[in-house]
Each structure stands twice: as C-alpha cells, then as structure tokens.
Design a protein around this motif. Structure first.
Motif, PDB file in Angstrom:
ATOM      1  N   GLU A 101     -11.489   1.857   1.459  1.00 33.06           N
ATOM      2  CA  GLU A 101     -12.387   0.705   1.485  1.00 33.06           C
ATOM      3  C   GLU A 101     -12.295  -0.089   0.184  1.00 33.06           C
ATOM      4  OE1 GLU A 101     -13.518   3.895   2.138  1.00 33.06           O
ATOM      5  OE2 GLU A 101     -13.514   3.700   4.318  1.00 33.06           O
ATOM      6  N   LYS A 103      -9.711  -0.194  -1.839  1.00 37.88           N
ATOM      7  CA  LYS A 103      -8.408  -0.857  -1.842  1.00 37.88           C
ATOM      8  C   LYS A 103      -8.432  -2.110  -0.964  1.00 37.88           C
ATOM      9  CE  LYS A 103      -5.753   3.328  -2.711  1.00 37.88           C
ATOM     10  NZ  LYS A 103      -4.786   4.285  -2.170  1.00 37.88           N
ATOM     11  N   GLU A 104      -9.081  -2.016   0.185  1.00 40.89           N
ATOM     12  CA  GLU A 104      -9.173  -3.169   1.084  1.00 40.89           C
ATOM     13  C   GLU A 104      -9.973  -4.296   0.431  1.00 40.89           C
ATOM     14  OE1 GLU A 104     -10.651  -4.297   5.589  1.00 40.89           O
ATOM     15  OE2 GLU A 104     -10.457  -2.199   5.029  1.00 40.89           O
ATOM     16  N   TYR A 105     -11.047  -3.949  -0.252  1.00 42.21           N
ATOM     17  CA  TYR A 105     -11.861  -4.951  -0.927  1.00 42.21           C
ATOM     18  C   TYR A 105     -11.057  -5.642  -2.035  1.00 42.21           C
ATOM     19  CZ  TYR A 105     -15.585  -7.167  -3.536  1.00 42.21           C
ATOM     20  OH  TYR A 105     -16.362  -8.081  -4.199  1.00 42.21           O
ATOM     21  N   ASP A 107      -7.859  -5.950  -2.172  1.00 46.24           N
ATOM     22  CA  ASP A 107      -6.853  -6.773  -1.517  1.00 46.24           C
ATOM     23  C   ASP A 107      -7.459  -8.101  -1.055  1.00 46.24           C
ATOM     24  OD1 ASP A 107      -4.134  -7.078  -0.527  1.00 46.24           O
ATOM     25  OD2 ASP A 107      -5.081  -7.032   1.456  1.00 46.24           O
ATOM     26  N   LYS A 108      -8.668  -8.055  -0.517  1.00 52.73           N
ATOM     27  CA  LYS A 108      -9.328  -9.284  -0.083  1.00 52.73           C
ATOM     28  C   LYS A 108      -9.592 -10.222  -1.264  1.00 52.73           C
ATOM     29  CE  LYS A 108     -11.555  -7.363   4.009  1.00 52.73           C
ATOM     30  NZ  LYS A 108     -12.825  -6.971   4.630  1.00 52.73           N
ATOM     31  N   CYS A 135      -1.477  -7.309  -0.008  1.00 49.87           N
ATOM     32  CA  CYS A 135      -1.658  -6.904   1.392  1.00 49.87           C
ATOM     33  C   CYS A 135      -1.044  -5.551   1.751  1.00 49.87           C
ATOM     34  CB  CYS A 135      -1.124  -7.961   2.353  1.00 49.87           C
ATOM     35  SG  CYS A 135      -1.978  -9.532   2.168  1.00 49.87           S
ATOM     36  N   TRP A 137      -2.114  -2.646   0.930  1.00 47.99           N
ATOM     37  CA  TRP A 137      -3.116  -1.607   1.077  1.00 47.99           C
ATOM     38  C   TRP A 137      -3.741  -1.611   2.460  1.00 47.99           C
ATOM     39  CZ3 TRP A 137      -5.949  -2.857  -4.080  1.00 47.99           C
ATOM     40  CH2 TRP A 137      -5.215  -2.345  -5.128  1.00 47.99           C
ATOM     41  N   VAL A 138      -3.843  -2.769   3.060  1.00 45.86           N
ATOM     42  CA  VAL A 138      -4.528  -2.861   4.351  1.00 45.86           C
ATOM     43  C   VAL A 138      -3.642  -2.262   5.438  1.00 45.86           C
ATOM     44  CG1 VAL A 138      -5.560  -4.415   6.022  1.00 45.86           C
ATOM     45  CG2 VAL A 138      -5.706  -4.938   3.586  1.00 45.86           C
ATOM     46  N   GLU A 139      -4.216  -1.333   6.181  1.00 43.97           N
ATOM     47  CA  GLU A 139      -3.421  -0.680   7.231  1.00 43.97           C
ATOM     48  C   GLU A 139      -3.760  -1.253   8.572  1.00 43.97           C
ATOM     49  OE1 GLU A 139      -3.747   3.553   6.940  1.00 43.97           O
ATOM     50  OE2 GLU A 139      -3.364   3.521   4.819  1.00 43.97           O
TER      51      GLU A 139
END
Length: 139
Positions: A101, A103-105, A107-108, A135, A137-139
């Motif tokens: 989560e 990592k996704e944040y 990335d955003k 991008c 990190w996002v799976e």
C-alpha cells in the motif's frame, strides 16, 4: 538519503524566490505537519507490531532539522549501513521495508508530479532511474 524531505515545498532552497531564510520558515511549517503525520503512522505501526519504538524516525528527523545535523547518519543508525556507498541512492536498499500500500501511494505521488510537469516546472530533477521505476510497484 536526506534525513528531512526537502521536497515538502516542491522547490529547492536555491530556487526559492524570497531567499533561503524565508524558505526555512515556510519549510519548518510544512515539516511540523509532515513529522506529526509520520509520528501518527509510527504509532500505528508500533501498535500493530510492525515497528519498534527504537525505530522511530520522526523524532530524530525533527532533532536533525532543529540542530542542523543534516548528515546521512540517521538511516544507518536505525537500519544498518547500506551496500550502496552513494547516500543519494541508498534508499533503493530500503524499498523492501515498505508495504504494498505504501509503495502504491508513493507511485501515485510520483505519477502526479510527472503530470504536473505539463502545467508547472518541477524544482526537483527526476533522474533516469526514477523515470524507469515509475509504475513498477503497482501490480
């Protein structure tokens, strides 16, 4: 790895139109907010057993800003020395410490900054690694 995030104002001190002193005043306000949120996240991670009290970074980061001790020592003190001797790239060895989560944040946030490049010039300089890593990190 810098102990305090210079990007809180989105402009480096050398680009701040009102001078270094004003940059520090404005930065101090943003840093207080950032460190309070960081402390709240650390509190939550400690309650969840994901972090030990001795691993907190918010206090040492605040102290390093107040004292002017802005070296690259905090990361090594809390997590061990890195194999990468370039302190600006040592963060790459810490990515495994983040949750999916987080990592996704991140990335955003990076994606948003790249989009803002069309409307506002960035004061930070994304390097080739940052652009290539976008991008992933996002799976």
């Amino acid at each position: 790895m810098s102990p305090v995030p210079w990007w809180l104002l989105l402009e480096k001190p050398e680009y701040w139109s009102k001078g270094h002193g004003d940059w520090c005043i404005q930065y101090d306000i943003r840093l207080d907010t950032f460190l309070q949120v960081m402390k709240d996240c650390e509190d939550e991670a400690i309650r969840a057993g994901q972090l030990m009290e001795t691993q907190r970074l918010s206090g040492p980061m605040r102290d390093s800003w107040k004292s002017g001790n802005l070296g690259h020592k905090i990361d090594r003190r809390f997590f061990r020395p890195t194999q990468n001797f370039d302190p600006d790239n040592a963060w790459k060895e810490r990515l495994h410490l983040l949750t999916p989560e987080e990592k996704e944040y991140i990335d955003k946030c990076v994606k948003l900054k790249f989009e803002e490049m069309d409307t506002r010039p960035l004061a930070w300089d994304p390097d080739e690694y940052t652009r290539a890593y976008e991008c992933e990190w996002v799976e």
